[in-house]
Design a protein around this motif. Structure first.
Motif, short mmCIF file in Angstrom:
data_model
loop_
_atom_site.label_atom_id
_atom_site.label_comp_id
_atom_site.label_asym_id
_atom_site.label_seq_id
_atom_site.Cartn_x
_atom_site.Cartn_y
_atom_site.Cartn_z
N VAL A 22 0.91 -1.15 -0.02
CA VAL A 22 -0.03 -0.12 -0.09
C VAL A 22 0.82 1.28 -0.17
CG1 VAL A 22 -1.68 1.41 1.37
CG2 VAL A 22 -1.96 -1.03 0.96
N THR A 54 -5.23 8.52 0.23
CA THR A 54 -5.62 7.47 1.28
C THR A 54 -6.99 7.55 1.75
OG1 THR A 54 -3.45 7.53 2.11
CG2 THR A 54 -4.78 6.70 3.61
N MET A 81 -9.51 6.18 -0.75
CA MET A 81 -9.65 4.68 -0.56
C MET A 81 -10.36 4.26 0.59
SD MET A 81 -7.73 3.44 -2.89
CE MET A 81 -8.80 4.64 -3.58
N LEU A 82 -9.80 4.73 1.53
CA LEU A 82 -10.74 4.23 3.00
C LEU A 82 -12.00 4.48 3.03
CD1 LEU A 82 -8.02 5.46 5.67
CD2 LEU A 82 -8.48 2.99 5.02
N THR A 103 -13.80 1.71 0.65
CA THR A 103 -13.72 0.35 1.11
C THR A 103 -14.37 -0.04 2.31
OG1 THR A 103 -11.57 0.40 -0.47
CG2 THR A 103 -12.10 -1.27 1.17
N VAL A 135 -5.48 -1.23 -4.13
CA VAL A 135 -5.40 -0.90 -2.79
C VAL A 135 -6.70 -1.28 -2.19
CG1 VAL A 135 -5.40 1.00 -1.18
CG2 VAL A 135 -3.86 0.99 -2.91
N ASP A 136 -7.95 -1.23 -2.80
CA ASP A 136 -8.80 -1.75 -1.97
C ASP A 136 -8.94 -3.11 -1.73
OD1 ASP A 136 -9.62 -2.71 -4.71
OD2 ASP A 136 -10.81 -0.83 -5.00
N LEU A 185 -6.87 -3.76 1.03
CA LEU A 185 -7.44 -3.22 2.23
C LEU A 185 -8.44 -4.37 2.96
CD1 LEU A 185 -7.89 0.45 1.91
CD2 LEU A 185 -5.87 -0.93 2.97
N GLY A 223 -4.72 1.05 6.06
CA GLY A 223 -4.65 1.90 5.11
C GLY A 223 -3.97 3.38 5.55
#
Length: 480
Positions: free
Chosen positions: A132, A159, A162-163, A166, A325-326, A329, A366
């Protein structure tokens, strides 16, 4: 022009967030949250697997590596379609006989050990922080070009985006955003490449310009042959064994779906890699003196392409990073809630508590890479080299336990734990102390294989109950 870039990205991120809330609405239980209910068809399944593979390591890192080391790095990527063939033809038929929510859950069932599951979960969470980190660095570069943020500010906003979706939507949100992101990647790159080639008068003159700018661009002397081969080995082993890809096998409906989905994955990944490698050569011809190869794609998008197409290409880069990234995570969240918590605490938790812990795991994994980069740890290293380190760690930890688990009846829990811990430790130590000419995967994979065999043969054979799901011929006894 900046306003147009901002408007396109705002529209794009709006769609992604809507898909996140769609995933929340469709999520009824843990199967939905972690593996999309195991109901994916081959088109969405293949697209999400290809999108998970295609990351900032492809659009930023691979172009940066081609820019820095030349065309020879492209030979490393030949290992990738081979790895997907291996996954469909060799691993999946046995691995998917029992559908699990996580790869460590497979480790626990096959190796009859909650400790083994917890070890696997811990390795996943630590290694995902490494990967990540590479995507966040790439996200900062794109945000700097599109929105004018500093690279540090761009990493923070990337970031947070993304968070958001997800944590909200889980795997259902991830697979549908991956599908949209794969479309953006294919369309953006397909439109951008011909326009970029026009600036160098086509493919033929491109080669001449590249040689004039970097005479060793088509030479194998820049990277030693041993390093190229071992990096290719890392990509092969890691592409088979990384948990975020293995979990896609559980998310697809059946073996027929898996085979067709992986065929689509191979077509998409090979096509995108060829276009990206060519774009790397274009960047050498047009901008031979960039301070780092990781700037090659953003600079081409901003300085060479028409504003709309350049923005579309940058959206493709953002899609590549987000789609990877997702997925990571989600794997990290499941590692904390389903694997570490269940393995260490040892008592059942309610569905609500497990989902809450999963979201906490997503938040931790993350934000930790962002904090590392902002404090200077890992900053300045090529994105593709960070990706290769993650791939080596995953290959060293999981390839042998997964393959031995479905093909060698004598593999024991003690052997699996030793293989995971020994593999990841030796791979990390080689990165810190070993030769730069040999990829860390060689030390990690070899150690993992040796420990699996030796420790398994020195410990009691596994019970038939652990073997039966993967070896139907085992009806009773010790499984020897």
């Amino acid at each position: 022009m900046p306003d147009m870039r901002i408007a396109i990205f705002a529209f794009y991120f709006g769609i992604i967030l809507l898909l996140g809330f769609y995933g929340l609405k469709k999520t009824r239980d843990e199967d939905d949250y972690w593996i999309a209910g195991g109901r994916l068809g081959w088109v969405v399944g293949g697209a999400t697997l290809a999108a998970t593979h295609t990351s900032g390591g492809t659009f930023i890192g691979a172009i940066g590596a081609i820019y820095t080391f030349g065309w020879s790095f492209g030979w490393v990527l030949v290992a990738i379609p081979l790895s997907y063939w291996f996954m469909a033809a060799v691993l999946a038929p046995r691995f998917t006989r029992v559908r699990e929510l996580t790869v460590p859950a497979f480790i626990e069932r096959r190796y009859y050990s909650k400790t083994a599951r917890a070890v696997a979960g811990a390795i996943i969470m630590v290694a995902i922080v490494v990967y990540v980190q590479a995507q966040i660095v790439a996200g900062g570069l794109v945000a700097n070009i599109v929105f004018g943020f500093s690279i540090r500010e761009g990493m923070v906003w990337f970031t947070l985006a993304m968070l958001a979706y997800t944590i909200v939507g889980g795997m259902i949100a991830v697979v549908y955003t991956d599908f949209v992101q794969m479309l953006v990647m294919v369309v953006g790159t397909a439109f951008a490449l011909p326009l970029a080639l026009r600036h160098v008068d086509g493919v033929g003159p491109l080669m001449e310009y590249v040689v004039a700018a970097k005479p060793l661009a088509f030479s194998f002397g820049v990277l030693p042959g041993v390093l190229l081969f071992t990096m290719g080995l890392s990509f092969f082993l890691g592409s088979v064994a990384t948990p975020e890809k293995l979990i896609r096998l559980y998310a697809m409906k059946d073996m027929r779906t898996i085979r067709r989905g992986i065929l689509l994955t191979m077509i998409l990944v090979v096509g995108l890699n060829l276009m990206v490698m060519t774009m790397g050569l274009v960047s050498i011809a047009l901008f031979p003196a960039l301070p780092t190869g990781d700037l090659a794609m953003p600079v081409v998008a901003r300085a060479v392409l028409p504003p709309f197409i350049g923005t579309l290409l940058l959206a493709a880069v953002a899609s590549a990073m987000m789609s990877t990234v997702d997925s990571l995570l989600i794997v990290a969240g499941s590692a904390l809630s389903e694997d570490l918590y269940q393995g260490l605490v040892g008592r059942p938790a309610s569905r609500g508590r497990r989902l809450m812990l999963g979201r906490v795991g997503i938040l931790i994994v993350g934000t930790a890479p962002l904090l590392l980069v902002l404090t200077g740890i890992g900053a300045g290293e090529l994105v593709q080299l960070i990706v290769l380190l993650f791939t080596a760690l995953m290959a060293s930890s999981f390839f042998i336990p997964v393959m031995a688990g479905v093909y060698w009846r004598r593999a024991t829990r003690e052997g699996a734990i030793a293989a995971m811990l020994g593999g990841v430790t030796c791979s990390a130590l080689w990165k810190l102390l070993g030769s730069d000419v040999v990829d860390p995967v060689v030390a990690g994979f070899t150690t993992s294989a040796v420990l699996m065999v030796l420790v398994s043969l020195l410990t009691p054979a596994p019970p038939a109950s652990a073997l039966a799901p993967y070896f139907p011929e085992v009806a009773g006894g010790s499984g020897e």
